[in-house]
Design an enzyme around this catalytic site. Structure first.
Site, mmCIF file in Angstrom:
data_model
loop_
_atom_site.group_PDB
_atom_site.id
_atom_site.type_symbol
_atom_site.label_atom_id
_atom_site.label_comp_id
_atom_site.label_asym_id
_atom_site.label_seq_id
_atom_site.Cartn_x
_atom_site.Cartn_y
_atom_site.Cartn_z
ATOM 1 N N ASP A 1 0.844 -1.202 0.000
ATOM 2 C CA ASP A 1 0.000 0.000 0.000
ATOM 3 C C ASP A 1 0.877 1.250 0.000
ATOM 4 O OD1 ASP A 1 -2.337 1.454 0.005
ATOM 5 O OD2 ASP A 1 -2.726 1.227 2.143
ATOM 6 N N ASN B 1 -10.497 -3.024 -6.622
ATOM 7 C CA ASN B 1 -9.639 -2.110 -7.387
ATOM 8 C C ASN B 1 -10.192 -1.758 -8.777
ATOM 9 O OD1 ASN B 1 -6.463 -3.326 -6.018
ATOM 10 N ND2 ASN B 1 -7.704 -1.569 -5.406
HETATM 11 C C1 FPP Z 1 -1.617 0.157 -3.415
HETATM 12 O O1 FPP Z 1 -1.261 1.492 -3.522
HETATM 13 C C2 FPP Z 1 -1.068 -0.672 -4.479
HETATM 14 C C3 FPP Z 1 -1.795 -1.322 -5.425
HETATM 15 C C4 FPP Z 1 -3.254 -1.241 -5.498
HETATM 16 C C5 FPP Z 1 -1.216 -2.135 -6.466
HETATM 17 C C6 FPP Z 1 0.138 -2.704 -6.245
HETATM 18 C C7 FPP Z 1 0.774 -2.866 -7.556
HETATM 19 C C8 FPP Z 1 2.103 -2.773 -7.834
HETATM 20 C C9 FPP Z 1 3.143 -2.641 -6.815
HETATM 21 C C10 FPP Z 1 2.583 -2.807 -9.236
HETATM 22 C C11 FPP Z 1 2.240 -4.021 -10.050
HETATM 23 C C12 FPP Z 1 2.329 -5.310 -9.342
HETATM 24 C C13 FPP Z 1 3.118 -6.375 -9.628
HETATM 25 C C14 FPP Z 1 3.015 -7.582 -8.775
HETATM 26 C C15 FPP Z 1 4.094 -6.427 -10.689
HETATM 27 P P1 FPP Z 1 -2.408 2.591 -3.614
HETATM 28 O O2 FPP Z 1 -2.530 2.984 -5.049
HETATM 29 O O3 FPP Z 1 -3.658 2.098 -2.995
HETATM 30 O O4 FPP Z 1 -1.751 3.736 -2.769
HETATM 31 P P2 FPP Z 1 -2.492 4.885 -1.937
HETATM 32 O O5 FPP Z 1 -3.314 4.190 -0.883
HETATM 33 O O6 FPP Z 1 -1.355 5.669 -1.365
HETATM 34 O O7 FPP Z 1 -3.322 5.663 -2.908
#
Ligand code: FPP
Length: 262
Positions: free
Chosen positions: A37, A85
């Site tokens: 996250d 998501n």
């Molecule tokens: C949460 O951050 C992260 C995600 C929803 C996706 C995670 C994906 C990656 C790290 C990249 C692709 C994955 C792989 C396995 C290659 P957020 O966007 O919810 O952050 P925020 O809460 O700060 O807005």
């Protein structure tokens, strides 16, 4: 894996080396699950578009997968895309899928070299055909590997998994009286795997966000303020050290840290 293996991959005087020396390699968590996250906040703090946070998060995925395998973790599960998501803007969803494909293309060789078995958990049918084909190819290419199992949770929801498992159990024709917790777990996406004993969440939120709801019943939870794109081997080692200091009681009376068996 062992301390000496790990130390060959980190600088001798680095914080990682000092942390690695504090780990008891005989009492590692069997399964580490991670809620990645903070990509969006990482990007916002740098006045960058959200997708740049996800892009930077790929390096953390790479580092965490390789470090976990080197440390000797049996199963690593990363929460990459939840059933919720899809509510994000389409451009962000597309970008995440593109990054996933990019990761698979660039990392398959490393997964093979490190004897890592790659598996998808969730409901991949909602993903595009191109993404599904690439995921299936990576699963097939690594299916014979005998080292760490790397689960990626995609279009994953803990409640959806439990409903899916219930449907599978009913369809299997199993008599209701024969259904116990162990049998039910054999219908989950993680059938045959140990439950996570350590769950890590980055970026400070104290929530489980519909992740592995059945499996985390006894997991130790470690939350760090570190945003996912900044998460590296040293944070993983910190989490493991903290895990090894916990008093895991499973409802029994207090004992020495992490010594009660279930
Ligand atoms: C949460 O951050 C992260 C995600 C929803 C996706 C995670 C994906 C990656 C790290 C990249 C692709 C994955 C792989 C396995 C290659 P957020 O966007 O919810 O952050 P925020 O809460 O700060 O807005």
């Amino acid at each position: 894996m062992s301390l000496s293996d790990l130390l060959t991959h980190v600088a001798p005087d680095s914080p990682e080396a000092a942390l690695a020396r504090q780990v008891d390699f005989a009492r590692l968590p069997k399964h580490v699950a991670v809620i990645m996250d903070g990509n969006g906040r990482w990007a916002a703090e740098r006045h960058l578009p959200r997708v740049e946070g996800h892009r930077a998060g790929i390096e953390s995925v790479r580092d965490t997968v390789e470090s976990s395998a080197r440390i000797g973790i049996g199963v690593l599960t990363l929460y990459a895309f939840s059933v919720e998501n899809w509510k994000r803007p389409e451009t962000e969803v597309m970008a995440l899928m593109g990054l996933l494909r990019q990761y698979l293309r660039s990392e398959l060789k490393t997964l093979l070299k490190n004897n890592i078995r790659f598996t998808v958990i969730g409901q991949p049918d909602r993903l595009s055909r191109e993404v599904r084909e690439e995921l299936q190819a990576a699963e097939a290419r690594t299916a014979g590997n005998t080292g760490m199992q790397f689960n990626i949770a995609l279009n994953y929801g803990g409640r959806a998994e439990i409903v899916d498992a219930a449907k599978r159990a009913i369809r299997s024709g199993l008599p209701a009286d024969a259904l116990d917790q162990e049998t039910f777990a054999s219908f989950l996406y993680t059938a045959g795997q140990p439950d996570p004993d350590l769950m890590i969440r980055t970026s400070g939120e104290m929530r489980v966000s519909n992740f592995l709801l059945w499996q985390i019943a006894y997991a130790e939870i470690w939350v760090t303020e570190t945003r996912w794109p900044d998460f590296r081997c040293r944070h993983l080692l910190e989490a493991i050290i903290s895990f090894q200091k916990r008093d895991r009681r499973y409802g029994a009376v207090s004992s020495h840290p992490a010594t009660v068996s279930r």
